[in-house]
Structures are given as C-alpha cells and as structure tokens.
Design a protein around this motif. Structure first.
Motif, PDB file in Angstrom:
ATOM      1  N   ASP A 177       2.316  -4.324   4.413  1.00 21.29           N
ATOM      2  CA  ASP A 177       3.769  -3.786   4.756  1.00 21.29           C
ATOM      3  C   ASP A 177       3.984  -2.733   3.558  1.00 21.29           C
ATOM      4  OD1 ASP A 177       6.492  -3.114   4.729  1.00 21.29           O
ATOM      5  OD2 ASP A 177       7.163  -5.367   3.893  1.00 21.29           O
ATOM      6  N   LYS A 178       4.167  -1.461   4.144  1.00 21.89           N
ATOM      7  CA  LYS A 178       4.147  -0.278   3.263  1.00 21.89           C
ATOM      8  C   LYS A 178       5.715   0.188   3.150  1.00 21.89           C
ATOM      9  CE  LYS A 178       1.280   1.582   1.507  1.00 21.89           C
ATOM     10  NZ  LYS A 178       0.548   1.212   0.226  1.00 21.89           N
ATOM     11  N   SER A 179       6.581  -0.609   3.535  1.00 22.77           N
ATOM     12  CA  SER A 179       8.015  -0.044   3.408  1.00 22.77           C
ATOM     13  C   SER A 179       8.462  -0.365   2.069  1.00 22.77           C
ATOM     14  CB  SER A 179       9.038  -1.019   4.296  1.00 22.77           C
ATOM     15  OG  SER A 179       8.805  -2.377   3.375  1.00 22.77           O
ATOM     16  N   PRO A 180       9.717   0.642   1.665  1.00 20.24           N
ATOM     17  CA  PRO A 180       9.998   0.561   0.086  1.00 20.24           C
ATOM     18  C   PRO A 180      10.069  -0.937  -0.265  1.00 20.24           C
ATOM     19  CG  PRO A 180      11.029   2.436   1.372  1.00 20.24           C
ATOM     20  CD  PRO A 180      10.422   1.550   2.497  1.00 20.24           C
ATOM     21  N   GLU A 181      10.719  -1.682   0.538  1.00 19.02           N
ATOM     22  CA  GLU A 181      10.844  -3.030   0.238  1.00 19.02           C
ATOM     23  C   GLU A 181       9.760  -3.883  -0.124  1.00 19.02           C
ATOM     24  OE1 GLU A 181      14.322  -1.175   2.500  1.00 19.02           O
ATOM     25  OE2 GLU A 181      12.221  -1.334   2.936  1.00 19.02           O
ATOM     26  N   GLY A 182       8.818  -3.733   0.795  1.00 17.72           N
ATOM     27  CA  GLY A 182       7.573  -4.564   0.682  1.00 17.72           C
ATOM     28  C   GLY A 182       6.667  -3.997  -0.686  1.00 17.72           C
ATOM     29  N   GLN A 183       6.788  -2.765  -0.966  1.00 19.00           N
ATOM     30  CA  GLN A 183       6.117  -2.059  -2.100  1.00 19.00           C
ATOM     31  C   GLN A 183       6.878  -2.509  -3.496  1.00 19.00           C
ATOM     32  OE1 GLN A 183       3.759   1.776  -1.004  1.00 19.00           O
ATOM     33  NE2 GLN A 183       5.872   2.246  -1.448  1.00 19.00           N
ATOM     34  N   PHE A 184       8.337  -2.749  -3.261  1.00 20.76           N
ATOM     35  CA  PHE A 184       8.907  -3.163  -4.497  1.00 20.76           C
ATOM     36  C   PHE A 184       8.671  -4.615  -4.783  1.00 20.76           C
ATOM     37  CE2 PHE A 184      12.984  -4.781  -6.332  1.00 20.76           C
ATOM     38  CZ  PHE A 184      12.694  -4.390  -7.594  1.00 20.76           C
ATOM     39  N   THR A 185       8.607  -5.254  -3.659  1.00 22.66           N
ATOM     40  CA  THR A 185       8.166  -6.786  -4.036  1.00 22.66           C
ATOM     41  C   THR A 185       6.605  -6.908  -4.764  1.00 22.66           C
ATOM     42  OG1 THR A 185       9.311  -7.445  -1.996  1.00 22.66           O
ATOM     43  CG2 THR A 185       7.365  -9.055  -2.721  1.00 22.66           C
ATOM     44  N   GLN A 186       5.613  -5.946  -4.278  1.00 22.83           N
ATOM     45  CA  GLN A 186       4.387  -5.886  -4.723  1.00 22.83           C
ATOM     46  C   GLN A 186       4.560  -5.438  -6.219  1.00 22.83           C
ATOM     47  OE1 GLN A 186       2.467  -3.582  -2.022  1.00 22.83           O
ATOM     48  NE2 GLN A 186       2.455  -4.898  -0.369  1.00 22.83           N
ATOM     49  N   LEU A 187       5.200  -4.351  -6.537  1.00 24.92           N
ATOM     50  CA  LEU A 187       5.281  -3.733  -8.018  1.00 24.92           C
ATOM     51  C   LEU A 187       5.818  -4.845  -9.065  1.00 24.92           C
ATOM     52  CD1 LEU A 187       6.558  -0.305  -6.876  1.00 24.92           C
ATOM     53  CD2 LEU A 187       4.648  -0.656  -8.079  1.00 24.92           C
ATOM     54  N   MET A 188       6.717  -5.665  -8.330  1.00 23.66           N
ATOM     55  CA  MET A 188       7.469  -6.723  -9.248  1.00 23.66           C
ATOM     56  C   MET A 188       6.399  -7.696  -9.695  1.00 23.66           C
ATOM     57  SD  MET A 188      10.536  -5.939 -10.418  1.00 23.66           S
ATOM     58  CE  MET A 188      11.288  -7.173 -10.802  1.00 23.66           C
ATOM     59  N   THR A 189       5.441  -7.956  -8.951  1.00 24.45           N
ATOM     60  CA  THR A 189       4.468  -9.079  -9.019  1.00 24.45           C
ATOM     61  C   THR A 189       3.284  -8.442  -9.882  1.00 24.45           C
ATOM     62  OG1 THR A 189       3.157  -8.956  -7.071  1.00 24.45           O
ATOM     63  CG2 THR A 189       5.013 -10.275  -7.256  1.00 24.45           C
ATOM     64  N   LEU A 190       3.217  -7.254 -10.245  1.00 22.77           N
ATOM     65  CA  LEU A 190       2.070  -6.645 -11.049  1.00 22.77           C
ATOM     66  C   LEU A 190       2.025  -7.341 -12.366  1.00 22.77           C
ATOM     67  CD1 LEU A 190       2.200  -2.682  -9.954  1.00 22.77           C
ATOM     68  CD2 LEU A 190       0.368  -4.640  -9.500  1.00 22.77           C
ATOM     69  N   PRO A 191       0.797  -7.152 -13.428  1.00 21.21           N
ATOM     70  CA  PRO A 191       0.943  -7.772 -14.449  1.00 21.21           C
ATOM     71  C   PRO A 191       1.702  -6.993 -15.431  1.00 21.21           C
ATOM     72  CG  PRO A 191      -1.316  -7.367 -13.472  1.00 21.21           C
ATOM     73  CD  PRO A 191      -0.567  -6.921 -12.496  1.00 21.21           C
ATOM     74  N   LYS A 192       2.188  -7.558 -16.592  1.00 18.37           N
ATOM     75  CA  LYS A 192       3.086  -6.819 -17.382  1.00 18.37           C
ATOM     76  C   LYS A 192       2.929  -5.473 -17.984  1.00 18.37           C
ATOM     77  CE  LYS A 192       3.741  -8.351 -21.548  1.00 18.37           C
ATOM     78  NZ  LYS A 192       3.805  -9.458 -22.552  1.00 18.37           N
TER      79      LYS A 192
END
Length: 309
Positions: A177-192
């Motif tokens: 999923d490359k939608s902005p929503e999908g990418q935001f979900t991924q970005l929010m789970t990245l290491p601190k």
C-alpha cells in the motif's frame, strides 16, 4: 520467532564460545564462513569478534541508535546460543519487522523478493562512507544473491502476517500500500531514532513541529522514500566513522606489537574494555586474547557475543 530457524549447534562455534564467560545472552556468527557470499572477499580467513552488553544490544534493536548490531541481525546469521531473555527475543523480532517497514517505504508499489532483501541488506550501509572508499561496491548484492533462501526463511512469516502487503510466494513478488495513509502507518511504526532523524531533516528552523506532524507531511511527499533514506544515512554515517577509526587504531597497535614497542594486551584488560563498549577487531590485532585463530579456520567467520547485563 524467525531467527530461531537459523539456530545451529555447530561444534566449531561452540568451541569458540568456550573462551568467553558463560553469562551470555546471545551469540551469533555471520560472514562468508557461515553463509556463502559472492565477490573477491569470499575466501578471506581472519576471524573478527565483538562483545556488547545486552542492554545496549536491545536499545539498538528497538530504536536503531546506530544500526550497527541491529543491521547485522537484519541479515541471515547463525544463532549459536541464546538464553530465555523474553525482552531480547522480542527486540530481535521487532528489528526484523522494522527492517521490512523501512524497506517498504523505499520500494515501489510492486517488487520482487530479491528487491526487498537487497533493500533490507542495504539499510545498515546507508551513509556508510566505507561503501565509497574501501568496501566492495557490490557488497550488498554479494550478500543477498547467494542467500535468497536464507532471507526468505528469516522474513517469510513476517511478510505473510503483514496486513499491508500482498505476498505472492510462488511468484516471489510483493505488492504494498503506497497511499499516504498506508505510508503514514508505516512511518509511525519506524524505530524512534529514525523518526527523530526524519523530523530533524524535514522540520524548518524555528518551527519545532512534533514528530507525528512531520511524519504525516512525509507520508504525502512523493519523495517519501528518499527522506527515509536520508534519515538512515544520518544514523549510519557517525557509526561507520567510529568503526573506521577503531580499525585504524587496532591496525596501528598490531604494528607496534610486531615491532615490540608495546606489550600484548592482556585478556583482563580487553575484558574490561569490552564490558564498556562494542569492540570490533580481529584476532591478530590482539594475539593474547581468546586465540580464536587456533580453534577455527573458517573463512571470514565473524562472531559477536552480547554479554553481561
């Protein structure tokens, strides 16, 4: 946990461990002596070793403080020993999931397994100046191509359980999923630490936006993947500089030892040093320590042993 699939009770590895204190949390081996690699360095014979505290290891696995040990453990390794530390096991699994997420953000909507594994293997080399000066430029490909099956074994269950990816195992292809929503979900789970670096890159001077606001902006940015890569480079570059400096220092010490200018380091002194920080060196740098060379002649065998809480 995916890493358990790579466990081994190899006699050679356990002989090496017999030279370390027993109170270890994890020991693993990597390099072409464990998994075959392509390229000109595939037949090297010098064993490298390192020691790190369990707490520092867990911190790097969870937060990617420097991506040095976390990066090693994103590639296939052979687990030689592991205790029942639930926190450590959870951190190892989280590191693999974070690697997948970061790679997704830098890949197109459709790609192959090999594309994914190359991107994962490249994470810890982002910003590493040794890849420009000194290292084999095809190092990442040399790691991945002969070991696709091992990467699949390491990441297969994570990909199958990820709700954001369609994993076509038989075809070896994936869609995300490359939608902005999908990418935001991924970005929010990245290491601190990676999130903080992205925020530092994107936050204009004086605005002081919080991380979540910045990540939402990046999710809508067509250059989202490039921003993530810049964040990774900001983490890896200082670590690679430190490791290179250590390499120069240990080479100088080795030269002085050969000349008889300074005595060999004692095992006790090295033990104190390694309790304090990660040491990455070769056996020949400190001939009086552990004597791995007399135990195993495996090509390019690397062993890292996190010990002491």
């Amino acid at each position: 946990m995916a890493l358990q699939a790579l466990q081994s009770s190899g006699v050679a590895f356990r002989k090496i461990l017999s030279h370390f204190p027993e109170e270890l949390s994890l020991a693993f081996a990597y390099g072409s002596g464990v998994y075959r690699q392509a390229g000109p360095s595939s037949d090297q014979k010098l064993i490298k070793y390192g020691i790190i505290s369990t707490s520092v290891l867990i911190e790097d696995l969870l937060n990617w403080n420097n991506l040095y040990i976390a990066g090693r453990l994103q590639k296939p390794v052979k687990i030689v020993a592991m205790n029942e530390n639930v926190t450590l096991r959870s951190a190892l699994d989280k590191n693999l999931k974070s690697a997948v997420t970061a790679a997704f953000l830098m890949l197109p909507e459709s790609f192959s397994e090999e594309d994914l594994f190359i991107e994962i293997a490249r994470l810890s080399y982002s910003g590493d100046f040794r890849m420009v000066v000194g290292e084999d430029k095809a190092k990442v490909l040399n790691i991945v191509k002969p070991n696709i099956a091992h990467f699949r074994e390491l990441y297969g269950s994570i990909l199958q359980e990820n709700p954001q990816v369609v994993y076509k195992i038989q075809q070896g292809s994936l869609e995300i999923d490359k939608s902005p929503e999908g990418q935001f979900t991924q970005l929010m789970t990245l290491p601190k630490t990676l999130q903080q670096q992205i925020n530092h890159i994107m936050d204009p001077p004086g605005k002081n936006r919080d991380v979540e606001e910045t990540l939402l902006q990046v999710a809508h940015d067509p250059d989202c993947g490039d921003v993530v890569r810049l964040g990774l480079s900001a983490i890896v570059r200082p670590s690679s500089m430190r490791q290179s400096t250590k390499g120069i220092f240990t080479a100088a010490v080795r030269f002085l030892v050969v000349l008889g200018v300074v005595p060999l380091f004692s095992l006790q002194l090295m033990h104190r040093l390694t309790r304090a920080r990660f040491i990455h060196s070769t056996v020949d740098d400190f001939p009086g320590c552990f004597q791995f060379g007399a135990i195993s002649k495996s090509p390019a065998l690397h062993v890292l042993v996190p010990v002491f809480k």
